[in-house]
Design a protein around this motif. Structure first.
Motif, short mmCIF file in Angstrom:
data_model
loop_
_atom_site.label_atom_id
_atom_site.label_comp_id
_atom_site.label_asym_id
_atom_site.label_seq_id
_atom_site.Cartn_x
_atom_site.Cartn_y
_atom_site.Cartn_z
N VAL A 1 0.87 -1.00 0.01
CA VAL A 1 0.26 0.06 -0.06
C VAL A 1 0.82 1.12 -0.22
CG1 VAL A 1 -1.51 1.16 1.25
CG2 VAL A 1 -2.21 -0.73 1.48
N THR A 2 0.58 2.89 -1.10
CA THR A 2 1.63 3.53 -1.37
C THR A 2 0.73 4.81 -0.57
OG1 THR A 2 0.17 3.98 -3.33
CG2 THR A 2 2.35 2.61 -3.48
N ARG A 3 1.25 5.85 0.32
CA ARG A 3 0.96 6.37 0.74
C ARG A 3 0.01 8.01 -0.45
NH1 ARG A 3 6.48 9.96 3.71
NH2 ARG A 3 6.77 8.56 4.77
N LYS A 4 0.24 7.87 -1.67
CA LYS A 4 -0.51 7.90 -2.10
C LYS A 4 -2.19 7.41 -1.93
CE LYS A 4 -1.01 9.51 -6.79
NZ LYS A 4 -0.55 9.42 -8.33
N GLU A 5 -1.94 5.77 -2.05
CA GLU A 5 -3.48 5.44 -1.75
C GLU A 5 -4.15 5.35 -0.46
OE1 GLU A 5 -2.79 1.36 -4.64
OE2 GLU A 5 -1.61 1.27 -2.26
N VAL A 6 -3.53 6.02 0.44
CA VAL A 6 -3.49 6.02 1.42
C VAL A 6 -4.57 7.78 2.06
CG1 VAL A 6 -3.28 6.62 3.87
CG2 VAL A 6 -2.31 4.79 2.64
N GLN A 7 -3.89 8.13 0.95
CA GLN A 7 -4.17 10.20 0.74
C GLN A 7 -5.15 9.95 0.11
OE1 GLN A 7 -3.08 12.70 2.71
NE2 GLN A 7 -5.17 13.24 1.35
N ARG A 8 -5.80 8.96 -0.65
CA ARG A 8 -6.64 9.53 -2.13
C ARG A 8 -7.89 8.42 -0.64
NH1 ARG A 8 -5.27 5.09 -5.19
NH2 ARG A 8 -4.07 6.87 -6.86
N MET A 9 -7.29 7.52 -0.16
CA MET A 9 -8.80 6.67 0.62
C MET A 9 -9.13 8.22 1.57
SD MET A 9 -8.93 3.60 2.74
CE MET A 9 -10.52 2.56 3.04
N ARG A 10 -8.16 8.87 1.93
CA ARG A 10 -8.82 9.83 3.64
C ARG A 10 -9.22 11.08 2.08
NH1 ARG A 10 -5.32 11.36 8.54
NH2 ARG A 10 -7.12 13.28 8.92
N THR A 11 -8.42 11.68 1.53
CA THR A 11 -9.56 12.40 0.54
C THR A 11 -10.88 11.72 0.56
OG1 THR A 11 -7.52 13.12 -0.27
CG2 THR A 11 -9.80 14.12 -1.37
N GLY A 12 -11.09 11.04 -0.02
CA GLY A 12 -13.13 10.56 -0.54
C GLY A 12 -13.12 10.53 0.89
N LEU A 13 -13.04 10.01 1.76
CA LEU A 13 -13.69 9.45 2.94
C LEU A 13 -13.85 11.27 3.53
CD1 LEU A 13 -11.73 6.87 5.12
CD2 LEU A 13 -13.93 7.15 3.83
N GLU A 14 -12.72 11.68 3.92
CA GLU A 14 -13.04 13.60 3.84
C GLU A 14 -14.02 14.05 3.15
OE1 GLU A 14 -9.41 15.53 3.59
OE2 GLU A 14 -8.35 14.09 5.44
N GLN A 15 -14.35 14.52 1.84
CA GLN A 15 -15.43 14.71 1.18
C GLN A 15 -16.54 14.16 1.48
OE1 GLN A 15 -14.24 12.81 -2.73
NE2 GLN A 15 -12.77 15.02 -2.59
N GLN A 16 -16.80 12.63 2.08
CA GLN A 16 -18.15 11.97 2.61
C GLN A 16 -18.69 12.56 3.66
OE1 GLN A 16 -18.63 8.11 1.23
NE2 GLN A 16 -16.26 8.33 -0.22
N ALA A 17 -17.46 12.62 4.52
CA ALA A 17 -17.78 12.93 5.59
C ALA A 17 -18.05 14.64 5.69
CB ALA A 17 -16.31 12.55 6.88
N GLY A 18 -17.25 15.54 5.40
CA GLY A 18 -17.57 16.52 5.87
C GLY A 18 -16.45 17.42 6.15
N GLY A 19 -15.42 17.22 5.55
CA GLY A 19 -14.01 18.05 5.83
C GLY A 19 -13.10 16.80 6.68
N ALA A 20 -11.80 17.34 7.06
CA ALA A 20 -10.75 16.08 7.06
C ALA A 20 -11.20 16.46 10.02
CB ALA A 20 -9.86 17.02 7.60
N LYS A 21 -11.67 17.04 9.93
CA LYS A 21 -12.16 17.48 11.05
C LYS A 21 -13.08 16.69 11.41
CE LYS A 21 -11.25 18.87 15.64
NZ LYS A 21 -10.28 18.79 16.34
N ALA A 22 -14.02 16.13 10.65
CA ALA A 22 -15.41 15.38 10.89
C ALA A 22 -15.18 13.70 11.08
CB ALA A 22 -16.07 15.98 9.97
N LEU A 23 -14.49 13.75 9.70
CA LEU A 23 -13.44 12.54 9.85
C LEU A 23 -13.31 12.12 11.10
CD1 LEU A 23 -13.17 9.58 7.30
CD2 LEU A 23 -10.68 10.67 6.82
#
Length: 215
Positions: free
Chosen positions: A103-125
């Motif tokens: 698993v690469t850092r880029k893949e982790v960041q991509r997953m996190r970005t998608g989850l943040e968008q669904q959750a309503g931001g980094a803090k919400a996630l």
């Protein structure tokens, strides 16, 4: 999102926010160890530090004393669940390595970005992961890496993380790693690749000074 959350529930440290620490004491074979995985120790100090991260994050999120006490009283297994996560992380990582899964850092960041968008931001996630899974904000990326490893390993095996074939692979890796838990924290069930409570009624749970006892 639902599948990702189900994976998190299966593989993360806890389902809730805070809990008292177990009295720290190593066993005779591995003094100071909460667990030994493939000859490498997870120390009691490392485990307590990880639990303290969650507790500190929960305190910051719930400053009201009464609400904080309620958050603690609702849970009684954060320390044990955190240890399970720390051990399972090593088991899963080894199983993934053996299967050639990375698993690469880029893949982790991509997953996190998608989850943040669904959750309503980094803090919400971060709030969701803290409240639902007992994961401190600074450990979210580690958990996402764990989830991605699990998903990729399952795909490599031609299955998914909820199927017996996936857990059989983890069971085989657990056996290979010769996992030994300090009896205070239970025992490791190789077949299920999870921690099982040991019947040790003489073990007392205590909280650090200033932290309310769970009821």
């Amino acid at each position: 999102m639902h599948r990702r959350r189900r994976t998190a529930l299966v593989l993360t440290a806890a389902i809730a926010a805070a809990a008292p620490l177990l009295t720290a004491c190593g066993n005779d074979a591995h003094p100071g160890a909460a667990a030994v995985v493939d000859g490498r120790r997870i120390t009691v100090a490392q485990l307590e530090a990880r639990v303290s991260e969650v507790r500190a994050a929960q305190r910051a999120a719930v400053p009201d004393e009464a609400q904080y006490a309620q958050a603690i009283s609702r849970t009684g297994s954060l320390t044990r669940d955190t240890l399970q996560s720390m051990v399972l992380d090593r088991v899963l990582h080894r199983a993934a390595q053996d299967a050639g899964v990375t698993v690469t850092r880029k893949e982790v960041q991509r997953m996190r970005t998608g989850l943040e968008q669904q959750a309503g931001g980094a803090k919400a996630l971060e709030t969701v992961w803290l409240q639902q899974y007992g994961i401190a904000p600074g450990r979210v990326d580690d958990n996402l890496r764990l989830q991605l490893e699990a998903q990729k390993l399952a795909e490599h095996l031609g299955t998914d993380t909820g199927q017996p074939a996936f857990w059989k692979a983890l069971s085989q890796t657990s056996e290979k790693l010769d996992i030994d838990l300090n009896p205070r924290y239970g025992t490791w069930d190789v077949e299920k690749s999870s921690r099982a409570d040991a019947k040790t009624p003489w073990v007392r749970e205590v909280a650090p000074a200033g932290v309310p006892q769970a009821t």
